[in-house]
Write a protein that holds these residues in place. Sequence first.
Motif, PDB file in Angstrom:
ATOM      1  N   GLY A 579       0.809  -1.211   0.000  1.00  0.00           N
ATOM      2  CA  GLY A 579       0.000   0.000   0.000  1.00  0.00           C
ATOM      3  C   GLY A 579       0.838   1.255   0.000  1.00  0.00           C
ATOM      4  N   GLY A 580       0.150   2.386   0.063  1.00  0.00           N
ATOM      5  CA  GLY A 580       0.814   3.672   0.011  1.00  0.00           C
ATOM      6  C   GLY A 580       1.102   4.080  -1.416  1.00  0.00           C
ATOM      7  N   ALA A 581       1.688   5.239  -1.584  1.00  0.00           N
ATOM      8  CA  ALA A 581       2.008   5.750  -2.918  1.00  0.00           C
ATOM      9  C   ALA A 581       2.974   4.818  -3.620  1.00  0.00           C
ATOM     10  CB  ALA A 581       2.607   7.147  -2.810  1.00  0.00           C
ATOM     11  N   GLY A 582       2.607   4.356  -4.814  1.00  0.00           N
ATOM     12  CA  GLY A 582       3.459   3.451  -5.556  1.00  0.00           C
ATOM     13  C   GLY A 582       3.678   2.124  -4.856  1.00  0.00           C
ATOM     14  N   GLN A 583       2.770   1.750  -3.950  1.00  0.00           N
ATOM     15  CA  GLN A 583       2.904   0.531  -3.146  1.00  0.00           C
ATOM     16  C   GLN A 583       4.283   0.458  -2.488  1.00  0.00           C
ATOM     17  OE1 GLN A 583       1.708  -3.068  -5.268  1.00  0.00           O
ATOM     18  NE2 GLN A 583      -0.394  -2.670  -4.653  1.00  0.00           N
ATOM     19  N   SER A 584       4.689   1.575  -1.909  1.00  0.00           N
ATOM     20  CA  SER A 584       6.015   1.662  -1.296  1.00  0.00           C
ATOM     21  C   SER A 584       6.059   1.087   0.112  1.00  0.00           C
ATOM     22  CB  SER A 584       6.465   3.130  -1.247  1.00  0.00           C
ATOM     23  OG  SER A 584       6.584   3.654  -2.539  1.00  0.00           O
ATOM     24  N   PHE A 585       4.915   0.661   0.628  1.00  0.00           N
ATOM     25  CA  PHE A 585       4.866   0.167   2.002  1.00  0.00           C
ATOM     26  C   PHE A 585       4.231  -1.217   2.049  1.00  0.00           C
ATOM     27  CE2 PHE A 585       4.782   4.778   2.191  1.00  0.00           C
ATOM     28  CZ  PHE A 585       5.769   5.053   3.128  1.00  0.00           C
ATOM     29  N   VAL A 586       4.540  -1.923   3.131  1.00  0.00           N
ATOM     30  CA  VAL A 586       3.868  -3.166   3.488  1.00  0.00           C
ATOM     31  C   VAL A 586       3.185  -2.921   4.821  1.00  0.00           C
ATOM     32  CG1 VAL A 586       4.227  -5.527   4.283  1.00  0.00           C
ATOM     33  CG2 VAL A 586       5.362  -4.717   2.213  1.00  0.00           C
ATOM     34  N   ILE A 587       1.913  -3.329   4.919  1.00  0.00           N
ATOM     35  CA  ILE A 587       1.135  -3.104   6.130  1.00  0.00           C
ATOM     36  C   ILE A 587       0.500  -4.416   6.549  1.00  0.00           C
ATOM     37  CG2 ILE A 587      -0.884  -2.388   4.769  1.00  0.00           C
ATOM     38  CD1 ILE A 587      -1.576  -0.459   7.075  1.00  0.00           C
ATOM     39  N   SER A 588       0.474  -4.665   7.861  1.00  0.00           N
ATOM     40  CA  SER A 588      -0.040  -5.941   8.349  1.00  0.00           C
ATOM     41  C   SER A 588      -0.733  -5.764   9.690  1.00  0.00           C
ATOM     42  CB  SER A 588       1.096  -6.958   8.495  1.00  0.00           C
ATOM     43  OG  SER A 588       0.615  -8.190   9.000  1.00  0.00           O
ATOM     44  N   GLY A 589      -1.718  -6.631   9.924  1.00  0.00           N
ATOM     45  CA  GLY A 589      -2.301  -6.747  11.255  1.00  0.00           C
ATOM     46  C   GLY A 589      -1.377  -7.562  12.139  1.00  0.00           C
ATOM     47  N   SER A 590      -1.830  -7.770  13.394  1.00  0.00           N
ATOM     48  CA  SER A 590      -0.980  -8.479  14.348  1.00  0.00           C
ATOM     49  C   SER A 590      -1.829  -8.911  15.538  1.00  0.00           C
ATOM     50  CB  SER A 590       0.167  -7.578  14.812  1.00  0.00           C
ATOM     51  OG  SER A 590       0.957  -8.217  15.792  1.00  0.00           O
ATOM     52  N   GLU A 591      -1.390  -9.978  16.210  1.00  0.00           N
ATOM     53  CA  GLU A 591      -2.113 -10.461  17.379  1.00  0.00           C
ATOM     54  C   GLU A 591      -1.866  -9.620  18.621  1.00  0.00           C
ATOM     55  OE1 GLU A 591      -1.465 -14.628  17.967  1.00  0.00           O
ATOM     56  OE2 GLU A 591      -2.183 -15.164  15.968  1.00  0.00           O
ATOM     57  N   ASP A 592      -0.920  -8.667  18.551  1.00  0.00           N
ATOM     58  CA  ASP A 592      -0.667  -7.810  19.711  1.00  0.00           C
ATOM     59  C   ASP A 592      -1.458  -6.511  19.643  1.00  0.00           C
ATOM     60  OD1 ASP A 592       0.630  -6.406  17.753  1.00  0.00           O
ATOM     61  OD2 ASP A 592       2.630  -6.550  18.632  1.00  0.00           O
ATOM     62  N   SER A 593      -2.544  -6.492  18.847  1.00  0.00           N
ATOM     63  CA  SER A 593      -3.467  -5.351  18.739  1.00  0.00           C
ATOM     64  C   SER A 593      -2.891  -4.181  17.960  1.00  0.00           C
ATOM     65  CB  SER A 593      -3.908  -4.854  20.134  1.00  0.00           C
ATOM     66  OG  SER A 593      -4.413  -5.910  20.907  1.00  0.00           O
ATOM     67  N   ARG A 594      -1.810  -4.386  17.241  1.00  0.00           N
ATOM     68  CA  ARG A 594      -1.165  -3.289  16.532  1.00  0.00           C
ATOM     69  C   ARG A 594      -1.256  -3.457  15.020  1.00  0.00           C
ATOM     70  NH1 ARG A 594       4.546  -2.488  19.858  1.00  0.00           N
ATOM     71  NH2 ARG A 594       3.633  -1.586  21.749  1.00  0.00           N
ATOM     72  N   VAL A 595      -1.099  -2.315  14.346  1.00  0.00           N
ATOM     73  CA  VAL A 595      -0.902  -2.283  12.899  1.00  0.00           C
ATOM     74  C   VAL A 595       0.572  -1.977  12.659  1.00  0.00           C
ATOM     75  CG1 VAL A 595      -1.378  -1.032  10.768  1.00  0.00           C
ATOM     76  CG2 VAL A 595      -3.255  -1.572  12.336  1.00  0.00           C
ATOM     77  N   TYR A 596       1.230  -2.816  11.860  1.00  0.00           N
ATOM     78  CA  TYR A 596       2.646  -2.621  11.537  1.00  0.00           C
ATOM     79  C   TYR A 596       2.799  -2.150  10.094  1.00  0.00           C
ATOM     80  CZ  TYR A 596       4.049  -4.848  15.883  1.00  0.00           C
ATOM     81  OH  TYR A 596       4.246  -5.137  17.215  1.00  0.00           O
ATOM     82  N   ILE A 597       3.697  -1.182   9.908  1.00  0.00           N
ATOM     83  CA  ILE A 597       3.983  -0.646   8.571  1.00  0.00           C
ATOM     84  C   ILE A 597       5.499  -0.664   8.361  1.00  0.00           C
ATOM     85  CG2 ILE A 597       3.710   1.311   6.998  1.00  0.00           C
ATOM     86  CD1 ILE A 597       1.378   2.260   8.725  1.00  0.00           C
ATOM     87  N   TRP A 598       5.904  -1.149   7.180  1.00  0.00           N
ATOM     88  CA  TRP A 598       7.336  -1.197   6.837  1.00  0.00           C
ATOM     89  C   TRP A 598       7.550  -0.580   5.454  1.00  0.00           C
ATOM     90  CZ3 TRP A 598       4.496  -5.539   8.253  1.00  0.00           C
ATOM     91  CH2 TRP A 598       4.805  -6.134   9.487  1.00  0.00           C
ATOM     92  N   ARG A 599       8.791  -0.138   5.205  1.00  0.00           N
ATOM     93  CA  ARG A 599       9.180   0.233   3.852  1.00  0.00           C
ATOM     94  C   ARG A 599       9.290  -1.041   3.019  1.00  0.00           C
ATOM     95  NH1 ARG A 599       8.860   5.451   2.320  1.00  0.00           N
ATOM     96  NH2 ARG A 599      10.060   4.730   0.541  1.00  0.00           N
ATOM     97  N   ARG A 600       8.627  -1.055   1.890  1.00  0.00           N
ATOM     98  CA  ARG A 600       8.612  -2.265   1.063  1.00  0.00           C
ATOM     99  C   ARG A 600      10.012  -2.656   0.589  1.00  0.00           C
ATOM    100  NH1 ARG A 600       5.494  -2.700  -4.802  1.00  0.00           N
ATOM    101  NH2 ARG A 600       6.967  -4.115  -5.790  1.00  0.00           N
ATOM    102  N   GLN A 601      10.813  -1.669   0.149  1.00  0.00           N
ATOM    103  CA  GLN A 601      12.108  -1.991  -0.458  1.00  0.00           C
ATOM    104  C   GLN A 601      13.138  -2.447   0.554  1.00  0.00           C
ATOM    105  OE1 GLN A 601      10.370   0.805  -0.805  1.00  0.00           O
ATOM    106  NE2 GLN A 601      10.442   1.623  -2.896  1.00  0.00           N
ATOM    107  N   THR A 602      13.093  -1.886   1.766  1.00  0.00           N
ATOM    108  CA  THR A 602      14.164  -2.140   2.735  1.00  0.00           C
ATOM    109  C   THR A 602      13.747  -2.999   3.913  1.00  0.00           C
ATOM    110  OG1 THR A 602      13.650  -0.147   4.023  1.00  0.00           O
ATOM    111  CG2 THR A 602      15.170   0.097   2.151  1.00  0.00           C
ATOM    112  N   GLY A 603      12.449  -3.087   4.201  1.00  0.00           N
ATOM    113  CA  GLY A 603      11.989  -3.806   5.372  1.00  0.00           C
ATOM    114  C   GLY A 603      12.091  -3.001   6.653  1.00  0.00           C
ATOM    115  N   ALA A 604      12.515  -1.747   6.563  1.00  0.00           N
ATOM    116  CA  ALA A 604      12.614  -0.901   7.759  1.00  0.00           C
ATOM    117  C   ALA A 604      11.223  -0.607   8.305  1.00  0.00           C
ATOM    118  CB  ALA A 604      13.331   0.402   7.430  1.00  0.00           C
ATOM    119  N   GLN A 605      11.073  -0.744   9.612  1.00  0.00           N
ATOM    120  CA  GLN A 605       9.773  -0.498  10.231  1.00  0.00           C
ATOM    121  C   GLN A 605       9.496   0.996  10.304  1.00  0.00           C
ATOM    122  OE1 GLN A 605       8.069  -1.084  14.640  1.00  0.00           O
ATOM    123  NE2 GLN A 605       8.540  -3.037  13.647  1.00  0.00           N
ATOM    124  N   VAL A 606       8.328   1.388   9.828  1.00  0.00           N
ATOM    125  CA  VAL A 606       7.910   2.788   9.835  1.00  0.00           C
ATOM    126  C   VAL A 606       7.076   3.098  11.063  1.00  0.00           C
ATOM    127  CG1 VAL A 606       6.571   4.541   8.592  1.00  0.00           C
ATOM    128  CG2 VAL A 606       7.973   2.899   7.319  1.00  0.00           C
TER     129      VAL A 606
END
Length: 678
Positions: A579-606
């Motif tokens: 998701g995001g502009a140009g699908q530059s991000f990866v976004i996921s749900g989680s069992e710890d009640s959080r939403v996680y977002i990372w940079r797609r190219q690098t895997g760095a957590q946003v």
Amino acid sequence: MRPDNSNEHNRSQQRPSTNGSSHNGSSPQTNGSVKSETNGYHTNGHSEGAVAVRNKEPFFGHDREEVTRILLQSLSDLGYQGAAQQLSKESGYELEIPSVAAFRNAVLNGEWEEAESLLFGNSAEELDGGGVPVGNGHSNSLSWRKSGEGRNSFGSQNGYARNGLPLAEGADTTYLKFVLRQQKYLELLEQRDLNAALTVLRTQLTPLKGDVGRLHFLSSLVMCPTESDLRTQADWDGVEGQSRHLLLSDISRSISPSVMIPEHRLATLLSSVQEEQILNCRYHNTTLQPSLYTDHECPADDFPLNTLLELRNHSDEVWFLEFSHDGSMLATAGKDGLVCVYDTTRWRLKHEFREHERSPLASGSSSAGAPENRGVCYVAFSPDDQYLISCSQNNEFVVVNVKSGQRVATADHFDYPVTTAAWLPDSETFVVGAQGSRRPLGLYSLRSPSSSSGSSIVRNNEIHSWRDPPWDHSLKDQQPNSFRITDCSVNTAGTRMVATTIDNRIMLYSLEPAARYCKLADWAMEDKLTSINFSADGDLLLVNMNEGRVLALDSETGELVCRYDGASQKEFVIRSNFGGAGQSFVISGSEDSRVYIWRRQTGAQVAALDAHHPGTVNAVAWQPTNAGIFASAGDDRRVRIWASATASRRPQSAEASGGAPRPLSGGEGGRYLSFGAR
């Protein structure tokens, strides 16, 4: 929701052919004449004979000659030929040596014998036993060859006539000869000079002992009845197209940059700087390139980190959600069997579908029936956003017309819950996956097989099954087991489908009818798979797996491309998305009640956003037309709409009556709007 259902570069648009200049200051009309030996570079602005004293001092730590030559190329790229000549005159540096310029002209003018001699040197014909001269409608000879002085008279070409141009490390000379001679062969075919073309094929291409399959293909082109058919069959646009320019661009990558600068080099360097700044910018969420004037950094206030709205129509866990392709609607579904469709302009409830409550399993009228079996696991809009399919734990799927709200298709011939669906580009056919072994993966159509009226509901219209082994109707209760599906996805082009199974496999299929929908790959994974998606370009697969693993895989090989760490997943179905502009991000749900977002190219957590405490975040979806909005669904029965702090501070329009949204206090820097609060 439990997975086992146990209780549930901006590259320049200029022609690549010119290698950094429209004609690099040359005039192709000279085409090898005595004057064209310099090709605008040998004197390169020094017609008066004056030679500038070269300043060799480093330019802020960079080689001055390299910088100057790159500037010369860039000025020509920009069309500033006069400025390029003046810079060359003042600096004493030339963009290219004369032999490189002559090689360029030879390729662009179809002088193939000269091109080979310039590229490989005097002994080009001796290297492979080929090199038999064949006329192709061009003069075939440069002035230095006509002069009677022989090849040695080419000494003015900076000494490269004897040994050819210096090649880049690892350059494949056989390949370079092949593509040059292939172009000659195709041009002769285009001219309908079949005898000359066959001579090139036999005496110049075949001795290179290259790809036999390619040689057979080239020989088959002799049978093309017309030039148009030739160009179509060869995927080649002919002499009048860009074929020579593309050939030159291809070959230039194998020539040493010390004599032939890679095309558009400054633009490439600037793009690299911008790309590096984008990757290092934590919140970069736009397709616009950053300015070259300053270092780039996006503020956090422009990234969707705040709750804008909260939707509360569901009375139980929300398991899935998806935006329409045009971004105008959001569909949500969950354990209560309800499917909600919202208008995303003002976030009003547009439809409330309870189609799965009609099922005997959902109503509890059968021995296996119970209210919890009505849960909706998956929803998906058709590519034209006209239809919405929903997949249910009551062993059925339903397709409704989003505009009218009417049911248009259904299937209830499954023996286990239907878990996933994916549309093909025609918005008429779609793939459905189920946890059962009888019909685990099938292709369905909205087009009725009968001649009944278009208003009737299409029922159980499976047109292809991927069951392995196929169902044997001669057997009753002795059928061998097949795979069972947890999720599936179809690429944007509609040519490939991927599916995940309960036994931890990823299977890749062709969707081409001519290929009989064959399996292309089957990859065994380490743990339970709950979600899979194609990237928009079809190059990557995004996979959710137990133990909190979110992975990007190469869609052709299945090899790991990037890992996204931090999310928690052990026993429930968790879904992720690009998701995001140009699908530059990866976004996921989680069992710890959080939403996680990372940079797609690098895997760095946003970001790791507290979202649906205290339960699981089951699914997330990024708005496809507004990169500043995404949605999340959780066990807390709520759907959250996330936006930037800037957007959250804008006043929300709301009416006090008539079922309109009511503003509520609270949230993380945002404002909640409640629909049908319970």
